[in-house]
Design a protein around this motif. Sequence first.
Motif, mmCIF file in Angstrom:
data_model
loop_
_atom_site.group_PDB
_atom_site.id
_atom_site.type_symbol
_atom_site.label_atom_id
_atom_site.label_comp_id
_atom_site.label_asym_id
_atom_site.label_seq_id
_atom_site.Cartn_x
_atom_site.Cartn_y
_atom_site.Cartn_z
ATOM 1 N N GLY A 96 -3.000 -8.771 6.977
ATOM 2 C CA GLY A 96 -3.348 -7.384 6.869
ATOM 3 C C GLY A 96 -3.491 -6.768 5.619
ATOM 4 O O GLY A 96 -4.152 -6.147 5.183
ATOM 5 N N TYR A 97 -2.194 -7.148 4.940
ATOM 6 C CA TYR A 97 -2.286 -6.699 3.487
ATOM 7 C C TYR A 97 -3.304 -7.325 2.669
ATOM 8 O O TYR A 97 -3.819 -6.529 1.784
ATOM 9 C CB TYR A 97 -0.742 -7.119 2.784
ATOM 10 C CG TYR A 97 -0.722 -6.784 1.343
ATOM 11 C CD1 TYR A 97 -0.434 -5.576 0.787
ATOM 12 C CD2 TYR A 97 -0.578 -7.885 0.538
ATOM 13 C CE1 TYR A 97 -0.280 -5.336 -0.420
ATOM 14 C CE2 TYR A 97 -0.088 -7.659 -0.930
ATOM 15 C CZ TYR A 97 -0.123 -6.348 -1.061
ATOM 16 O OH TYR A 97 0.045 -6.106 -2.514
ATOM 17 N N ASP A 98 -3.522 -8.591 2.633
ATOM 18 C CA ASP A 98 -4.497 -9.141 1.880
ATOM 19 C C ASP A 98 -5.876 -8.378 2.101
ATOM 20 O O ASP A 98 -6.761 -8.111 1.300
ATOM 21 C CB ASP A 98 -4.680 -10.658 2.084
ATOM 22 C CG ASP A 98 -3.551 -11.374 1.765
ATOM 23 O OD1 ASP A 98 -2.872 -11.099 0.744
ATOM 24 O OD2 ASP A 98 -3.355 -12.528 2.056
ATOM 25 N N ARG A 99 -6.339 -8.164 3.538
ATOM 26 C CA ARG A 99 -7.627 -7.577 3.898
ATOM 27 C C ARG A 99 -7.567 -6.069 3.298
ATOM 28 O O ARG A 99 -8.665 -5.722 2.948
ATOM 29 C CB ARG A 99 -7.700 -7.740 5.170
ATOM 30 C CG ARG A 99 -7.998 -9.170 5.776
ATOM 31 C CD ARG A 99 -8.392 -9.164 7.365
ATOM 32 N NE ARG A 99 -8.584 -10.640 7.717
ATOM 33 C CZ ARG A 99 -9.576 -11.140 8.537
ATOM 34 N NH1 ARG A 99 -10.266 -10.035 8.978
ATOM 35 N NH2 ARG A 99 -9.458 -11.964 8.809
ATOM 36 N N VAL A 100 -6.622 -5.193 3.381
ATOM 37 C CA VAL A 100 -6.534 -3.948 3.117
ATOM 38 C C VAL A 100 -6.726 -3.789 1.598
ATOM 39 O O VAL A 100 -6.980 -2.958 1.080
ATOM 40 C CB VAL A 100 -5.373 -3.229 3.693
ATOM 41 C CG1 VAL A 100 -4.261 -3.337 2.816
ATOM 42 C CG2 VAL A 100 -5.717 -1.730 3.814
ATOM 43 N N CYS A 101 -6.179 -4.883 0.679
ATOM 44 C CA CYS A 101 -6.376 -4.789 -0.559
ATOM 45 C C CYS A 101 -7.764 -5.069 -0.897
ATOM 46 O O CYS A 101 -8.459 -4.376 -1.887
ATOM 47 C CB CYS A 101 -5.559 -5.905 -1.424
ATOM 48 S SG CYS A 101 -3.661 -5.784 -1.259
ATOM 49 N N SER A 102 -8.427 -6.015 -0.509
ATOM 50 C CA SER A 102 -10.043 -6.185 -0.662
ATOM 51 C C SER A 102 -10.707 -4.932 -0.193
ATOM 52 O O SER A 102 -11.797 -4.661 -0.972
ATOM 53 C CB SER A 102 -10.567 -7.329 0.182
ATOM 54 O OG SER A 102 -9.790 -8.587 -0.019
ATOM 55 N N THR A 103 -10.424 -4.144 0.945
ATOM 56 C CA THR A 103 -11.081 -2.987 1.387
ATOM 57 C C THR A 103 -10.930 -1.868 0.213
ATOM 58 O O THR A 103 -11.896 -1.220 -0.226
ATOM 59 C CB THR A 103 -10.456 -2.309 2.575
ATOM 60 O OG1 THR A 103 -10.531 -3.416 3.686
ATOM 61 C CG2 THR A 103 -11.068 -1.064 2.906
ATOM 62 N N LEU A 104 -9.759 -1.850 -0.448
ATOM 63 C CA LEU A 104 -9.410 -0.771 -1.661
ATOM 64 C C LEU A 104 -10.420 -0.948 -2.595
ATOM 65 O O LEU A 104 -10.910 -0.160 -3.111
ATOM 66 C CB LEU A 104 -7.944 -1.050 -2.072
ATOM 67 C CG LEU A 104 -7.656 -0.277 -3.286
ATOM 68 C CD1 LEU A 104 -7.298 1.325 -2.926
ATOM 69 C CD2 LEU A 104 -6.353 -0.705 -4.056
ATOM 70 N N TRP A 105 -10.660 -2.302 -2.921
ATOM 71 C CA TRP A 105 -11.610 -2.540 -4.160
ATOM 72 C C TRP A 105 -12.983 -2.325 -3.704
ATOM 73 O O TRP A 105 -13.974 -1.643 -4.418
ATOM 74 C CB TRP A 105 -11.633 -4.192 -4.571
ATOM 75 C CG TRP A 105 -10.111 -4.293 -5.282
ATOM 76 C CD1 TRP A 105 -9.328 -5.235 -4.541
ATOM 77 C CD2 TRP A 105 -9.684 -4.050 -6.423
ATOM 78 N NE1 TRP A 105 -8.202 -5.250 -5.391
ATOM 79 C CE2 TRP A 105 -8.332 -4.462 -6.661
ATOM 80 C CE3 TRP A 105 -10.047 -3.042 -7.581
ATOM 81 C CZ2 TRP A 105 -7.896 -4.308 -7.795
ATOM 82 C CZ3 TRP A 105 -9.518 -2.884 -8.668
ATOM 83 C CH2 TRP A 105 -8.046 -3.485 -8.889
#
Length: 575
Positions: free
Chosen positions: A222-231
């Motif tokens: 979830g952390y990896d995916r939400v970081c991608s969403t941030l960008w």
Amino acid sequence: MPAKYSHVKKRPPPKKPRSDGAASSTHQHHQDHQHPSPRTDKSISHAMSAVSKLERTIARILLIRFEQDMARLFSTHLYCVALLHLPTFVLRCVTIGGPSWVAANADSDEIKDFFRTTIAMDMRQAGERVATKSVLWTYTALRHFAKSNGIPICQTRGLHSARLLPHYDALKAHLESLETRHSPAFAKPPHLGPLTEGVRTLTEACEKSSRSQDWQYKVREGYDRVCSTLWRVAREFDVRGYGLVLRDKLTSKWCDCGCSTDHLSEVCEKTVRLEEEESGVRSGKEREWDGRGSGVGGWGTEEEEDMWTVEFDFIGTEHELHTKHADGGTHDCCDMTVTELMEWRYLRAEREKEQGNLAFKKGDYEEAIQRYKDAYAVEPEMPHYQLNLAAAYLKVNNFVEAEKACDISLTQHKSVKAHWRRAQARKAQGQTEDALRDLRAVLRLQPSNSEALTEICLLCPSEAARIEQPVASGSSSSAPPPVQGSTWIPAPKVPKPLPFARGVLDDRKLKISTIPITVEIPEDLSIFAADTASPSKTKATATANADALKTSSGRMMKQTFQYPSWERYMVSKAD
């Protein structure tokens, strides 16, 4: 400011002929002024044209460099957000929604909308913070370029742009190389490495609460995916819509009076010389004339990249640093920091917006329009004031102004509301194809937007026949069914499949909301000077505001404001 271009002087006004014996010679002299030598007049025009071109070239270099610095430095800021704040965000979400909730909903409207409002607040500050630093960096680069070409630099007044005239071709070539590059966008800085510390923070938190390995694995995903969403959300914002004060000066005010380095050098020169005395000349500034060593990737030093932990000040001239008393004396400005001024400015703009919202609810749309205009005048780097203005214009059927307001908002943020409201304004003006393009943009940003889908079907009846299944109303993370061969309905992006089975709790609806702040403000907030949005006046404005507070009645009232931030928010179950 220093004298401008002594070789381009205005001709003195002609004198009136005298009535004495010298009248004849005076009259001849007067005729010479009326009919100057064509050769002299041509050389003056040529000099003015050359200086004008030079000024605009330097101004353009400053602007492009600012945009690149914005993209680079704000990307660094987002990296810090991902490292420091997103682990906490993930933990708050999974505590209520379950270990795989963030992984399953990383691209949901709930998360993206929270990111949008918070990034908008950060961008508002970044425009001024980065402009201050970027101008200093570019001036330092121009100064180094001048020194390497034997151009003298005044110790007090710094570099005069007119002295760069012999090197106009080199400056023009550098500008052309800058303009051929891709538009600056937000991306994870490659030199900062992976987000290892963020993963470690999550792992330690899971271990302390005795979570299983499977639980930890889902949380990390979830952390990896939400970081991608941030960008991805950050790339909805356009750096070219920020730094409006600097942009206005460089494109109109300063260039028209012959500015470039002359307006900056008196302040920047002192700062550069002070830094050189304390730290010496850095080798990074000597590698290339543009002052950035390895290019847009930047120097990558903590000191220069972290714009959010250093004190900074706006560029102002010496006369702005003091304010006259009524008795003729002067005093220094108040101790209000620039950050505090920015917060007061935001509160004042929000106060105007709230008054506009009240008028809007009452149906007094003209009053609402004026309030939203006032809010934008105070805080021009917050796109939602123009969105409110567009909504009010739509209510009074002023579709041209509604479209203009959306245009302004879209220069800063490609938002769903801006595209939707511009589509409504364009539809009312009979601009069907333009309206459809905006509706298509809405669906790219929010595939689940059923209103945009319905509107496309109304404008293009042929599209309605292609849809086999109705889309559920309301906002959700699920996308509408793909439409084969559709002209105006974009195919939804297929989300990356989960590496594990989707859980029952992953469909739970969570609400991510900003925690309001309550502050005491003067009852009449209008005592604050209206031009706080101008960095060139902030010192004098700060003093004026402080004096106004001292002379006011002192009556304060409590006011609650929404202030989106990475620290003040709460996650709860949606009703």
